[in-house]
Design a protein around this motif. Sequence first.
Motif, mmCIF file in Angstrom:
data_model
loop_
_atom_site.group_PDB
_atom_site.id
_atom_site.type_symbol
_atom_site.label_atom_id
_atom_site.label_comp_id
_atom_site.label_asym_id
_atom_site.label_seq_id
_atom_site.Cartn_x
_atom_site.Cartn_y
_atom_site.Cartn_z
ATOM 1 N N VAL A 17 0.854 -1.183 0.000
ATOM 2 C CA VAL A 17 0.000 0.000 0.000
ATOM 3 C C VAL A 17 0.890 1.234 0.000
ATOM 4 N N VAL A 18 0.754 2.066 -1.041
ATOM 5 C CA VAL A 18 1.568 3.272 -1.187
ATOM 6 C C VAL A 18 0.734 4.481 -0.789
ATOM 7 N N GLY A 19 1.076 5.099 0.344
ATOM 8 C CA GLY A 19 0.359 6.272 0.824
ATOM 9 C C GLY A 19 -0.502 5.953 2.014
ATOM 10 N N LEU A 20 -0.231 6.602 3.160
ATOM 11 C CA LEU A 20 -0.886 6.227 4.409
ATOM 12 C C LEU A 20 -1.657 7.382 5.032
ATOM 13 N N GLY A 21 -2.499 8.015 4.221
ATOM 14 C CA GLY A 21 -3.517 8.898 4.767
ATOM 15 C C GLY A 21 -4.669 8.043 5.291
ATOM 16 N N GLY A 22 -5.837 8.656 5.480
ATOM 17 C CA GLY A 22 -6.970 7.909 6.009
ATOM 18 C C GLY A 22 -7.364 6.729 5.147
ATOM 19 N N VAL A 23 -7.422 6.916 3.820
ATOM 20 C CA VAL A 23 -7.823 5.824 2.931
ATOM 21 C C VAL A 23 -6.745 4.745 2.883
ATOM 22 N N GLY A 24 -5.484 5.154 2.887
ATOM 23 C CA GLY A 24 -4.407 4.164 2.901
ATOM 24 C C GLY A 24 -4.443 3.300 4.143
ATOM 25 N N LEU A 25 -4.715 3.914 5.312
ATOM 26 C CA LEU A 25 -4.814 3.145 6.546
ATOM 27 C C LEU A 25 -6.005 2.190 6.502
ATOM 28 N N ALA A 26 -7.107 2.630 5.897
ATOM 29 C CA ALA A 26 -8.261 1.739 5.751
ATOM 30 C C ALA A 26 -7.951 0.593 4.791
ATOM 31 N N THR A 27 -7.128 0.866 3.775
ATOM 32 C CA THR A 27 -6.712 -0.183 2.847
ATOM 33 C C THR A 27 -5.898 -1.247 3.577
ATOM 34 N N LEU A 28 -5.022 -0.817 4.470
ATOM 35 C CA LEU A 28 -4.266 -1.778 5.284
ATOM 36 C C LEU A 28 -5.205 -2.638 6.127
ATOM 37 N N GLN A 29 -6.200 -2.013 6.734
ATOM 38 C CA GLN A 29 -7.142 -2.791 7.548
ATOM 39 C C GLN A 29 -7.922 -3.779 6.679
ATOM 40 N N GLY A 30 -8.276 -3.346 5.464
ATOM 41 C CA GLY A 30 -8.964 -4.253 4.553
ATOM 42 C C GLY A 30 -8.091 -5.428 4.169
ATOM 43 N N ALA A 31 -6.789 -5.174 3.927
ATOM 44 C CA ALA A 31 -5.866 -6.258 3.580
ATOM 45 C C ALA A 31 -5.710 -7.233 4.735
ATOM 46 N N ARG A 32 -5.635 -6.698 5.954
ATOM 47 C CA ARG A 32 -5.546 -7.583 7.124
ATOM 48 C C ARG A 32 -6.794 -8.451 7.255
ATOM 49 N N LEU A 33 -7.961 -7.834 7.067
ATOM 50 C CA LEU A 33 -9.215 -8.595 7.136
ATOM 51 C C LEU A 33 -9.270 -9.689 6.075
ATOM 52 N N ALA A 34 -8.695 -9.410 4.899
ATOM 53 C CA ALA A 34 -8.713 -10.387 3.807
ATOM 54 C C ALA A 34 -7.715 -11.522 4.025
#
Length: 366
Positions: A187-204
């Motif tokens: 994940v490139v970029g860790l604003g609010g959406v980037g952090l949510a993308t990380l959480q989505g990847a963890r959930l997956a």
Amino acid sequence: MSTSVRAAVFTGVGAPPRIEEVALPDPGAGHVRVRLAAAGVCHSDLSLANGTLPQAMPAVLGHEGAGTVEEVGPGVTGVAPGDRVVLNWAPPCRSCWFCANGEPWLCEHAMDGALRPYAALADGTPVHAGLGTAAFAEATVVPVGALVPLPDGVDPAAAALLGCAVLTGWGAVVNSAGVRTGESVAVVGLGGVGLATLQGARLAGADPIVAIDVSPAKEGLALASGATHFVASGGDGRAAAKRVRELTGGRGADHAFEVVGASAAVRTAWDATRRGGTTTVVGVGAKDDVVGFSALELFHFARTLRGCVYGAADPARDVPVLAGHVRDGRIDLSSMVTDEIGLDDVPAAFERMREGRGGRSLIRFG
């Protein structure tokens, strides 16, 4: 009749917002007035304020919000005063070609509400609603289709993040990319959406999950959101991509997500993707910020490059799913919020975004 509320009013491209009173009309047919509990400050709001995305001015921006229905107009069904709701900045019409073919996030009429004034300044000057929602205000008036009922058990203030950051980031992983258990993610970029993308990847069930940002200060946020590794790029995208390959057996990530909205970040995500993998562009970039690829690399790497609008989400379907994840502790909304602020602090929140500092700023009203 009208209702006077305090709002952050943007008067021109690049100009800082002014906190002043705006007059909301009583909700007309099919419309609802919502008293805001909270609103997230999103990078897309910065793109509207600085002219990257077109926006008629003056305007009240803010499209990531949640609150309570205060009054409904004639013909409104499905919500009533007292109901807690999440704002949907891209309400689908449910009848255009895209809606009829299962892609409501691409609805031809989703932005209709942003094209006409929704309120007025004290001197009568018409005011537009950023992305049709105008959440940087104590209350707003929106079409009933722009509301999603908030299930019980979720903090109505934190729930504001479900309206954009979480739907977009989680949706990019689940709906657009279809990440599977055991696949690798960058994940490139860790604003609010980037952090949510990380959480989505963890959930997956992704593993490893590599977070990349120009700022070393984002490491704690990344690890708290599910990253297994953090790379401080320092602006060197090629070095960051090389590190991703080192962490994935020399191949690169099965899935890389660009969550910045810049050609250099798209290129970093592309370079970090393995042969045959998928690069998903989530960030909103400028129309003159061009990304370049050679014909040979497009053939040789056999990668898929895709765009992702609003996490390919249907909020009516996905918000209840996300609320369930929040209630059960699988998504932590609080870990994404680095600054809780009042309406008067919106200019400072925009400055933090310009400088790439912090995660989400959350305006709490009342």
